[in-house]
Design a protein around this motif. Structure first.
Motif, PDB file in Angstrom:
ATOM      1  N   MET A 286      14.075   4.345  22.208  1.00 19.50           N
ATOM      2  CA  MET A 286      14.738   5.621  22.475  1.00 19.50           C
ATOM      3  C   MET A 286      14.593   6.009  23.941  1.00 19.50           C
ATOM      4  O   MET A 286      15.524   6.535  24.563  1.00 19.50           O
ATOM      5  CB  MET A 286      14.160   6.712  21.581  1.00 19.50           C
ATOM      6  N   GLU A 287      13.434   5.746  24.504  1.00 19.35           N
ATOM      7  CA  GLU A 287      13.197   6.068  25.912  1.00 19.35           C
ATOM      8  C   GLU A 287      13.995   5.168  26.844  1.00 19.35           C
ATOM      9  O   GLU A 287      14.480   5.618  27.893  1.00 19.35           O
ATOM     10  CB  GLU A 287      11.710   5.948  26.229  1.00 19.35           C
ATOM     11  N   LYS A 288      14.161   3.904  26.485  1.00 20.75           N
ATOM     12  CA  LYS A 288      14.805   2.939  27.372  1.00 20.75           C
ATOM     13  C   LYS A 288      16.329   2.980  27.292  1.00 20.75           C
ATOM     14  O   LYS A 288      17.018   2.876  28.312  1.00 20.75           O
ATOM     15  CB  LYS A 288      14.300   1.522  27.075  1.00 20.75           C
ATOM     16  N   TRP A 289      16.870   3.044  26.082  1.00 18.37           N
ATOM     17  CA  TRP A 289      18.333   3.037  25.979  1.00 18.37           C
ATOM     18  C   TRP A 289      18.899   4.077  25.019  1.00 18.37           C
ATOM     19  O   TRP A 289      20.097   4.121  24.750  1.00 18.37           O
ATOM     20  CB  TRP A 289      18.859   1.640  25.628  1.00 18.37           C
ATOM     21  N   GLY A 290      18.024   4.932  24.499  1.00 15.60           N
ATOM     22  CA  GLY A 290      18.515   6.042  23.691  1.00 15.60           C
ATOM     23  C   GLY A 290      18.943   5.694  22.280  1.00 15.60           C
ATOM     24  O   GLY A 290      19.736   6.418  21.662  1.00 15.60           O
ATOM     25  N   GLY A 291      18.426   4.613  21.745  1.00 18.34           N
ATOM     26  CA  GLY A 291      18.783   4.226  20.371  1.00 18.34           C
ATOM     27  C   GLY A 291      17.771   3.275  19.793  1.00 18.34           C
ATOM     28  O   GLY A 291      16.691   3.055  20.363  1.00 18.34           O
ATOM     29  N   LYS A 292      18.108   2.714  18.650  1.00 15.45           N
ATOM     30  CA  LYS A 292      17.237   1.755  17.977  1.00 15.45           C
ATOM     31  C   LYS A 292      17.589   0.333  18.420  1.00 15.45           C
ATOM     32  O   LYS A 292      18.679   0.096  18.940  1.00 15.45           O
ATOM     33  CB  LYS A 292      17.412   1.868  16.456  1.00 15.45           C
ATOM     34  N   PRO A 293      16.673  -0.611  18.196  1.00 12.15           N
ATOM     35  CA  PRO A 293      17.054  -2.020  18.402  1.00 12.15           C
ATOM     36  C   PRO A 293      18.154  -2.393  17.411  1.00 12.15           C
ATOM     37  O   PRO A 293      18.246  -1.821  16.321  1.00 12.15           O
ATOM     38  CB  PRO A 293      15.765  -2.784  18.097  1.00 12.15           C
ATOM     39  N   ASP A 294      18.983  -3.334  17.797  1.00 10.36           N
ATOM     40  CA  ASP A 294      19.968  -3.859  16.852  1.00 10.36           C
ATOM     41  C   ASP A 294      19.342  -4.931  15.965  1.00 10.36           C
ATOM     42  O   ASP A 294      19.693  -5.056  14.789  1.00 10.36           O
ATOM     43  CB  ASP A 294      21.154  -4.461  17.612  1.00 10.36           C
ATOM     44  N   ILE A 295      18.412  -5.689  16.552  1.00  5.74           N
ATOM     45  CA  ILE A 295      17.750  -6.785  15.830  1.00  5.74           C
ATOM     46  C   ILE A 295      16.288  -6.817  16.237  1.00  5.74           C
ATOM     47  O   ILE A 295      15.959  -6.671  17.420  1.00  5.74           O
ATOM     48  CB  ILE A 295      18.393  -8.149  16.174  1.00  5.74           C
ATOM     49  N   GLU A 317      19.360   0.480   7.862  1.00  3.89           N
ATOM     50  CA  GLU A 317      20.066  -0.709   7.410  1.00  3.89           C
ATOM     51  C   GLU A 317      20.921  -1.357   8.491  1.00  3.89           C
ATOM     52  O   GLU A 317      21.365  -2.495   8.337  1.00  3.89           O
ATOM     53  CB  GLU A 317      20.911  -0.366   6.186  1.00  3.89           C
ATOM     54  N   ASN A 318      21.156  -0.628   9.585  1.00  5.50           N
ATOM     55  CA  ASN A 318      21.917  -1.222  10.692  1.00  5.50           C
ATOM     56  C   ASN A 318      21.025  -1.976  11.673  1.00  5.50           C
ATOM     57  O   ASN A 318      21.492  -2.486  12.693  1.00  5.50           O
ATOM     58  CB  ASN A 318      22.722  -0.154  11.429  1.00  5.50           C
ATOM     59  N   VAL A 319      19.725  -2.055  11.369  1.00  3.38           N
ATOM     60  CA  VAL A 319      18.800  -2.859  12.167  1.00  3.38           C
ATOM     61  C   VAL A 319      18.514  -4.155  11.404  1.00  3.38           C
ATOM     62  O   VAL A 319      17.969  -4.119  10.293  1.00  3.38           O
ATOM     63  CB  VAL A 319      17.481  -2.117  12.446  1.00  3.38           C
ATOM     64  N   ARG A 320      18.875  -5.293  11.987  1.00  4.57           N
ATOM     65  CA  ARG A 320      18.614  -6.578  11.331  1.00  4.57           C
ATOM     66  C   ARG A 320      17.145  -6.954  11.491  1.00  4.57           C
ATOM     67  O   ARG A 320      16.571  -6.840  12.581  1.00  4.57           O
ATOM     68  CB  ARG A 320      19.480  -7.688  11.939  1.00  4.57           C
ATOM     69  N   LEU A 434      25.784 -13.356  19.122  1.00  3.01           N
ATOM     70  CA  LEU A 434      25.678 -11.898  19.240  1.00  3.01           C
ATOM     71  C   LEU A 434      26.670 -11.314  20.245  1.00  3.01           C
ATOM     72  O   LEU A 434      26.951 -11.921  21.286  1.00  3.01           O
ATOM     73  CB  LEU A 434      24.257 -11.522  19.664  1.00  3.01           C
ATOM     74  N   PRO A 435      27.179 -10.113  19.949  1.00  5.31           N
ATOM     75  CA  PRO A 435      28.067  -9.424  20.897  1.00  5.31           C
ATOM     76  C   PRO A 435      27.328  -9.029  22.166  1.00  5.31           C
ATOM     77  O   PRO A 435      26.092  -8.904  22.180  1.00  5.31           O
ATOM     78  CB  PRO A 435      28.504  -8.171  20.115  1.00  5.31           C
ATOM     79  N   HIS A 436      28.091  -8.817  23.213  1.00  8.62           N
ATOM     80  CA  HIS A 436      27.525  -8.392  24.491  1.00  8.62           C
ATOM     81  C   HIS A 436      26.761  -7.079  24.333  1.00  8.62           C
ATOM     82  O   HIS A 436      27.214  -6.143  23.690  1.00  8.62           O
ATOM     83  CB  HIS A 436      28.648  -8.210  25.522  1.00  8.62           C
ATOM     84  N   GLY A 437      25.575  -7.033  24.933  1.00 10.85           N
ATOM     85  CA  GLY A 437      24.795  -5.803  24.947  1.00 10.85           C
ATOM     86  C   GLY A 437      23.924  -5.573  23.735  1.00 10.85           C
ATOM     87  O   GLY A 437      23.214  -4.564  23.670  1.00 10.85           O
ATOM     88  N   THR A 438      23.931  -6.498  22.765  1.00  5.00           N
ATOM     89  CA  THR A 438      23.069  -6.360  21.587  1.00  5.00           C
ATOM     90  C   THR A 438      21.608  -6.283  22.021  1.00  5.00           C
ATOM     91  O   THR A 438      21.140  -7.110  22.806  1.00  5.00           O
ATOM     92  CB  THR A 438      23.256  -7.552  20.634  1.00  5.00           C
ATOM     93  N   LYS A 439      20.898  -5.296  21.507  1.00  2.00           N
ATOM     94  CA  LYS A 439      19.488  -5.113  21.866  1.00  2.00           C
ATOM     95  C   LYS A 439      18.610  -5.866  20.870  1.00  2.00           C
ATOM     96  O   LYS A 439      18.560  -5.521  19.681  1.00  2.00           O
ATOM     97  CB  LYS A 439      19.118  -3.632  21.859  1.00  2.00           C
ATOM     98  N   VAL A 440      17.920  -6.903  21.343  1.00  4.62           N
ATOM     99  CA  VAL A 440      17.062  -7.748  20.503  1.00  4.62           C
ATOM    100  C   VAL A 440      15.611  -7.563  20.935  1.00  4.62           C
ATOM    101  O   VAL A 440      15.285  -7.720  22.119  1.00  4.62           O
ATOM    102  CB  VAL A 440      17.444  -9.238  20.621  1.00  4.62           C
TER     103      VAL A 440
END
Length: 469
Positions: A286-295, A317-320, A434-440
């Motif tokens: 949240m501090e780094k990019w304002g959201g949850k990891p994608d994976i 459920e949207n976090v793999r 993975l799509p561009h910008g996916t946060k892993v």
């Protein structure tokens, strides 16, 4: 010598009774591994006690998809307490203390202080820029790779998160000594350090071969004041010996488990105390990019590291959630530790879960170049995540893990444990999809100085396979 006991038929469709003969000594050899479990403890269970070593019955999937919240320690059909009557009251006492400290302000304040001032939390969520660049396509697009740096904890691994908390519980219970088992030695070092801090006697059981391969960690344990006891076999044999030592002194000793396996409440305790990993990851994301990891990606031996990262995100459920097991020489080689990918359901070390076993239900010897992944079972909660499909489980070979270790050293100046290298290796397969910008986020469960000699001397075996899907 054998005893007749009633055994549950775990075929997941019906439960029936049968009478079977079971070995009662730890020296019995069946198949490729020693048959060892808490059944070997000198204890005659009453007729009502169901306790089996493994599942020797038909291997089928469970239809159970929900957690029975009225049964603590059960995740669908997985988990439970399949132990001799001797341990029931002891485990009940431990469960009561665990439930109490979860809501006790004084304990939580002491633990928080220890995690920050002694362990060194919070650990960084590190943007791996050069590793990220490796996975960009010709247009400069690709996922963003972040590393959760558990290797920076005191002791060099995530194990200290749980060890310090359980050592505090042992102290509260008035126990004078702690027994534990370790594979790669990271849990042994963490336990020895926690015991030294809290003035508890400490005995660590460790496989003799593992002691040779992880000599630096053995030395650290001894310097921290622990007595290190060699055991003929691997981590599963060391675990059995530690349990037997504990049972011999239930009133004065405490069994400090570092793995998410065993009878309830052991798996839940380990997961709870490791969940700080995922909680910090959410906050830092949240501090780094304002959201949850994608994976989120983590290696899996028994599950303490993976559940520590996964648990915070299970309801998102949207976090793999991707767990990576050890494929060893390849899944078809017979030399691997891919329990969730190739195992079947049974009971071992006091709980029902997925196991590596043969057609007769006897435990198979696991293999991985990463000693911390060499266990023939996995935590019941991870087994449930497999059954429900909430988490994905993949595998990485020895060779791929060694390549990933070397890659991170050269690209980021970070030497990961060979255990964590299995998770890093799977990026080779994952990132191109993975799509561009996916946060892993990848959990670096421990530091790899303990594995440097193994990696430098590694020669690919002709039977080593490629990455399995």
């Amino acid at each position: 010598m054998a005893m007749n006991i009633k055994a549950l038929s775990f075929n997941h469709r019906m439960i029936s009774s049968s009478t079977r003969q079971y070995p009662t000594t730890a020296d019995t050899k069946l198949g490729t591994a020693s048959v060892v479990s808490m059944l070997m403890i000198p204890q005659t269970p009453p007729a009502s006690t169901a306790f089996t070593l493994n599942n020797p019955l038909p291997k089928v999937k469970s239809p159970v998809k929900t957690v029975d919240k009225n049964v603590p320690g059960k995740f669908g059909i997985f988990g439970g307490k399949y132990v001799p009557e001797t341990l029931i009251s002891c485990l009940a006492e431990l469960e009561a203390v665990f439930d109490f400290v979860l809501h006790d302000f004084e304990f939580q304040e002491e633990l928080t202080t220890a995690l920050w001032e002694y362990v060194g939390r919070e650990t960084p969520l590190y943007y791996a820029g050069r590793l990220t660049d490796r996975y960009k396509n010709s247009k400069g697009q690709g996922p963003e790779i972040y590393l959760k740096r558990e290797d920076l904890n005191h002791g060099g691994a995530h194990k200290i998160n749980n060890a310090i908390a359980q050592a505090m519980i042992a102290k509260r219970m008035g126990r004078k000594s702690v027994v534990a088992a370790t594979g790669a030695g990271q849990h042994g070092v963490a336990t020895a350090a926690a015991c030294a801090k809290l003035s508890l006697d400490c005995t660590i059981f460790m496989g003799a071969t593992d002691m040779e391969e992880q000599a630096s960690n053995v030395l650290l344990m001894k310097l921290l004041g622990a007595q290190v006891e060699p055991v003929d076999g691997t981590f599963k044999d060391a675990s059995s010996q530690a349990m037997r030592a504990w049972v011999g002194e239930l009133e004065t000793s405490y069994y400090l488990t570092g793995t998410a396996v065993g009878p309830h409440p052991c798996p839940s305790m380990v997961r709870e105390f490791q969940s700080v990993i995922g909680k910090e990851t959410r906050k830092q994301a949240m501090e780094k990019w304002g959201g949850k990891p994608d994976i989120v990606v983590a290696c899996i031996g028994t599950g303490s590291n993976a559940l520590g990262l996964f648990h915070e995100f299970i309801k998102d459920e949207n976090v793999r959630l991707i767990g990576v097991e050890a494929a060893g020489f390849g899944l078809h080689s017979g030399k691997h530790a891919a329990t969730l990918s190739r195992g079947d359901v049974g009971v071992f070390h006091g709980a029902m879960s997925y196991l590596l076993q043969d057609e007769e239900g006897q435990i198979l010897a696991p293999h991985s170049i990463a000693v911390g992944l060499e266990y023939p079972g996995v935590g019941p909660e991870l087994s449930f995540l497999k059954e429900t499909g909430r988490a994905e489980f993949r595998t990485t070979t020895d060779k791929e893990a060694v390549d990933a270790y070397r890659r991170l050293c050269k690209l980021e100046g970070i030497f990961p444990a060979l255990e964590a290298s299995h998770a890093l290796a799977f990026l080779e397969k994952l990132c191109p999809t993975l799509p561009h910008g996916t946060k892993v986020v990848v959990s670096i469960s421990g530091r790899g100085d303990k594995d440097a000699a193994i990696v430098s001397q590694y020669q690919p075996d002709q039977h080593n396979g490629s990455m399995s899907p």
